[in-house]
Design a protein around this motif. Structure first.
Motif, mmCIF file in Angstrom:
data_model
loop_
_atom_site.group_PDB
_atom_site.id
_atom_site.type_symbol
_atom_site.label_atom_id
_atom_site.label_comp_id
_atom_site.label_asym_id
_atom_site.label_seq_id
_atom_site.Cartn_x
_atom_site.Cartn_y
_atom_site.Cartn_z
ATOM 1 N N ARG A 24 -51.413 -31.526 65.136
ATOM 2 C CA ARG A 24 -51.760 -30.819 64.195
ATOM 3 C C ARG A 24 -52.295 -29.238 64.683
ATOM 4 O O ARG A 24 -51.656 -28.570 63.361
ATOM 5 C CB ARG A 24 -52.653 -31.737 63.161
ATOM 6 N N GLU A 25 -52.778 -28.780 65.554
ATOM 7 C CA GLU A 25 -53.113 -27.723 65.719
ATOM 8 C C GLU A 25 -51.906 -27.233 66.259
ATOM 9 O O GLU A 25 -51.633 -25.771 65.917
ATOM 10 C CB GLU A 25 -54.245 -27.884 66.653
ATOM 11 N N MET A 26 -51.595 -27.071 67.245
ATOM 12 C CA MET A 26 -50.326 -26.904 67.121
ATOM 13 C C MET A 26 -48.939 -26.224 66.521
ATOM 14 O O MET A 26 -48.526 -25.486 66.079
ATOM 15 C CB MET A 26 -49.241 -27.250 68.770
ATOM 16 N N LEU A 27 -49.415 -27.672 65.316
ATOM 17 C CA LEU A 27 -47.605 -27.292 64.198
ATOM 18 C C LEU A 27 -49.110 -26.131 63.048
ATOM 19 O O LEU A 27 -48.090 -24.764 62.722
ATOM 20 C CB LEU A 27 -47.671 -28.530 63.121
ATOM 21 N N LEU A 28 -49.734 -25.711 63.156
ATOM 22 C CA LEU A 28 -51.294 -24.890 62.549
ATOM 23 C C LEU A 28 -50.882 -23.349 63.213
ATOM 24 O O LEU A 28 -50.735 -22.712 62.212
ATOM 25 C CB LEU A 28 -52.101 -25.341 62.492
ATOM 26 N N VAL A 29 -50.795 -23.739 63.942
ATOM 27 C CA VAL A 29 -49.903 -22.303 64.890
ATOM 28 C C VAL A 29 -49.055 -21.695 64.483
ATOM 29 O O VAL A 29 -48.275 -20.826 64.489
ATOM 30 C CB VAL A 29 -50.134 -22.290 66.688
ATOM 31 N N GLY A 30 -48.082 -22.713 65.200
ATOM 32 C CA GLY A 30 -46.602 -22.714 65.060
ATOM 33 C C GLY A 30 -46.446 -22.211 63.518
ATOM 34 O O GLY A 30 -45.814 -21.069 63.441
ATOM 35 N N GLU A 31 -47.288 -22.458 62.334
ATOM 36 C CA GLU A 31 -46.522 -22.055 60.820
ATOM 37 C C GLU A 31 -47.422 -20.352 60.916
ATOM 38 O O GLU A 31 -47.033 -19.644 60.257
ATOM 39 C CB GLU A 31 -47.240 -22.646 59.769
#
Length: 95
Positions: A24-31
């Motif tokens: 989820r943190e990786m997706l947040l960074v991607g967003e």
């Protein structure tokens, strides 16, 4: 439905147990950076690596468990054989 309501991808997956907190943190960074596609790819690679490691660990543990079970079975058979053999000899000698 949450994304259609205007929530972000991370907010939509917040109640989902399919993604780890790291993913989820990786997706947040991607967003936030605009590289969502690359981050999704990295998340999938991360989960694949985790699954591969878990299956390798389980395979090794299962191999050890099967080896121990076979060793115990063979040990039981050997001990039973010799105890019956020498027990019968002792009975025949009257000891």
């Amino acid at each position: 439905p949450r994304i259609q309501e205007g929530q972000t991808l991370v907010e939509a997956f917040s109640g989902c147990n399919f993604l780890t907190p790291m993913a989820r943190e990786m997706l947040l960074v991607g967003e936030h950076t605009g590289n969502l596609e690359d981050q999704c790819r990295k998340v999938s690679e991360y989960h694949l690596a985790e699954a591969t490691q878990a299956s390798e660990t389980a395979t090794k543990a299962l191999g050890v468990a099967i080896g121990l079970a076979v060793a115990m079975l063979v040990g039981y058979i050997v001990i039973t054989f010799y105890s019956n053999l020498y027990g019968g000899m002792m009975d025949g000698l009257g000891i």
